[in-house]
Scaffold this active site. Structure first.
Site, PDB file in Angstrom:
ATOM      1  N   ARG A 136       0.792  -1.228   0.000  1.00 51.41           N
ATOM      2  CA  ARG A 136       0.000   0.000   0.000  1.00 51.41           C
ATOM      3  C   ARG A 136       0.824   1.278   0.000  1.00 51.41           C
ATOM      4  O   ARG A 136       0.591   2.185  -0.801  1.00 51.41           O
ATOM      5  CB  ARG A 136      -0.941   0.058   1.219  1.00 51.41           C
ATOM      6  CG  ARG A 136      -2.185  -0.767   1.081  1.00 51.41           C
ATOM      7  CD  ARG A 136      -2.577  -1.329   2.421  1.00 51.41           C
ATOM      8  NE  ARG A 136      -1.608  -2.328   2.792  1.00 51.41           N
ATOM      9  CZ  ARG A 136      -1.690  -3.598   2.406  1.00 51.41           C
ATOM     10  NH1 ARG A 136      -2.721  -4.009   1.736  1.00 51.41           N
ATOM     11  NH2 ARG A 136      -0.734  -4.471   2.719  1.00 51.41           N
ATOM     12  N   LYS A 140      26.427  -4.320  -1.013  1.00 54.22           N
ATOM     13  CA  LYS A 140      27.909  -4.315  -0.936  1.00 54.22           C
ATOM     14  C   LYS A 140      28.380  -3.631   0.334  1.00 54.22           C
ATOM     15  O   LYS A 140      29.562  -3.425   0.532  1.00 54.22           O
ATOM     16  CB  LYS A 140      28.487  -3.569  -2.139  1.00 54.22           C
ATOM     17  CG  LYS A 140      28.132  -4.134  -3.481  1.00 54.22           C
ATOM     18  CD  LYS A 140      28.764  -3.266  -4.569  1.00 54.22           C
ATOM     19  CE  LYS A 140      27.962  -3.292  -5.845  1.00 54.22           C
ATOM     20  NZ  LYS A 140      28.271  -2.165  -6.712  1.00 54.22           N
ATOM     21  N   ARG A 184      11.278   3.624   3.720  1.00 51.96           N
ATOM     22  CA  ARG A 184      10.839   2.661   4.757  1.00 51.96           C
ATOM     23  C   ARG A 184      12.069   1.866   5.181  1.00 51.96           C
ATOM     24  O   ARG A 184      12.828   1.404   4.321  1.00 51.96           O
ATOM     25  CB  ARG A 184       9.752   1.713   4.247  1.00 51.96           C
ATOM     26  CG  ARG A 184       9.467   0.603   5.268  1.00 51.96           C
ATOM     27  CD  ARG A 184       8.258  -0.212   4.945  1.00 51.96           C
ATOM     28  NE  ARG A 184       7.024   0.540   5.146  1.00 51.96           N
ATOM     29  CZ  ARG A 184       5.815   0.009   5.044  1.00 51.96           C
ATOM     30  NH1 ARG A 184       5.674  -1.271   4.748  1.00 51.96           N
ATOM     31  NH2 ARG A 184       4.747   0.759   5.230  1.00 51.96           N
ATOM     32  N   HIS A 190       4.881   6.243  11.334  1.00 49.02           N
ATOM     33  CA  HIS A 190       4.424   6.025   9.957  1.00 49.02           C
ATOM     34  C   HIS A 190       3.441   7.176   9.691  1.00 49.02           C
ATOM     35  O   HIS A 190       2.237   6.982   9.614  1.00 49.02           O
ATOM     36  CB  HIS A 190       3.743   4.650   9.887  1.00 49.02           C
ATOM     37  CG  HIS A 190       3.452   4.140   8.511  1.00 49.02           C
ATOM     38  ND1 HIS A 190       3.638   4.886   7.359  1.00 49.02           N
ATOM     39  CD2 HIS A 190       2.970   2.930   8.099  1.00 49.02           C
ATOM     40  CE1 HIS A 190       3.291   4.155   6.317  1.00 49.02           C
ATOM     41  NE2 HIS A 190       2.874   2.962   6.739  1.00 49.02           N
TER      42      HIS A 190
END
Ligand code: CP
Length: 308
Positions: free
Chosen positions: A57, A86, A107, A135
């Protein structure tokens, strides 16, 4: 109100006036979000999408929001296929990507990662979830859903599920306290809302009650906000199995509910809402997922300076 070039990291930085301003902007975006009107508001702008954890979402609604407004999206894609594999640090990744784009959605599994990224970025960082932290755009879309489908004034809301690790409920609590909401917290004792958050939000004006079962709260509330017990946040899988499946909404649970009760969930759900609930007028979670598009359009328009 000036959001231009501002990072969006946590709801703790938001006043009620700021939230109301974004929700009003989102309402104007709805016809564009639905594809009924076209827009080139963000033409020439590029949004980087850096997701170090899975998402459907948040990632797709940010991308849809940018595309619907005529902008472009640059997706890092799989972390394993990038130079992070890496050993490149988050700070170095951000210092490079900010030269390619106008804003970055991030995120990350570590709490505080978005704040750290914003210290190294010359373009706005939009926190799309940092571990068990915050959030904020989820909270904005949750508030928008409550405003559109129920009411923000004199709201009685129950938050149920993983209140310890659930970043969506942490952010939502801060915002609801600004509206003086009556909040009932429902969770197994192992997953109670952290004490410091409870104390903070009481100080900001929320009225809080804690109970163990959905049945104790269902009769009184306008909104029931369910969350998933997040297996991935438990240090010990045995602890997860102790609490998994403890809270569930079925058609039976809803017999005592007000007819106008709305059930929300940030999704994904696992089995905490029975599929039969989807066919009742209480189910609001798929609409809620759609509202992520107009809300993120408003946020992008504001931080990129295309609207005020
Ligand atoms: N609500 C939410 O954050 O969903 P995703 O994990 O799919 O982005």
């Amino acid at each position: 109100m000036n959001f231009k070039d501002q990072p969006i990291i946590s709801m703790r930085n938001f006043s009620r006036e700021m939230i109301d301003h974004i929700l009003a902007a989102a309402e104007k975006m709805e016809p564009i979000a639905r594809g009924e009107e076209r827009s080139d508001l963000l033409s020439g702008k590029i949004l980087a999408v850096l997701f170090f954890e899975p998402s459907t979402r948040t990632r797709m609604s940010f991308e849809t929001a940018m595309l619907r407004l005529g902008g472009d999206v640059l997706n890092l894609g799989s972390v394993d296929a990038s130079s992070i594999a890496k050993g490149e640090t988050l700070a170095d990744t951000i210092r490079v990507v900010d030269g390619y784009v106008d804003a970055i959605v991030l995120r990350h599994p570590k709490e505080g990662a978005a704040h750290l990224a914003s210290e190294f970025s010359s373009v706005p960082i939009l926190n799309a979830g940092d571990g068990a932290g915050h959030h904020p755009t989820q909270t904005l879309l949750d508030l928008y859903t409550i405003k559109r489908e129920s009411h923000l004034e004199d709201l009685k809301i129950a938050l149920a599920g993983d209140l310890k690790y659930g970043r969506t409920v942490h952010s939502l609590c801060y915002a609801l306290s600004l509206y003086g909401a009556q909040i009932t917290l429902i969770s197994p004792k192992e997953l109670r809302m952290p004490e410091e958050i409870i104390n903070d939000i009481i100080a900001k004006g929320a009225k809080i009650k804690e109970v163990d079962t959905i049945e104790e709260a269902i009769k009184d509330v306008d909104v029931l906000y369910m969350t998933r017990i997040q297996k991935e946040r438990f240090p010990d899988p045995a602890e997860y199995h102790k609490v998994a499946n403890k809270l569930k909404i079925t058609a039976e649970t809803l017999k005592e509910a007000k007819p106008e009760l709305k059930i929300m969930h940030p999704l994904p759900r696992v089995n905490e809402i029975d599929n039969k609930v989807d066919d009742t007028p209480h189910a609001c979670y798929f609409k809620q997922a759609f509202y992520g598009v107009p809300v993120r359009m408003a946020v992008l328009g504001l931080v990129l300076g295309a609207i005020e």
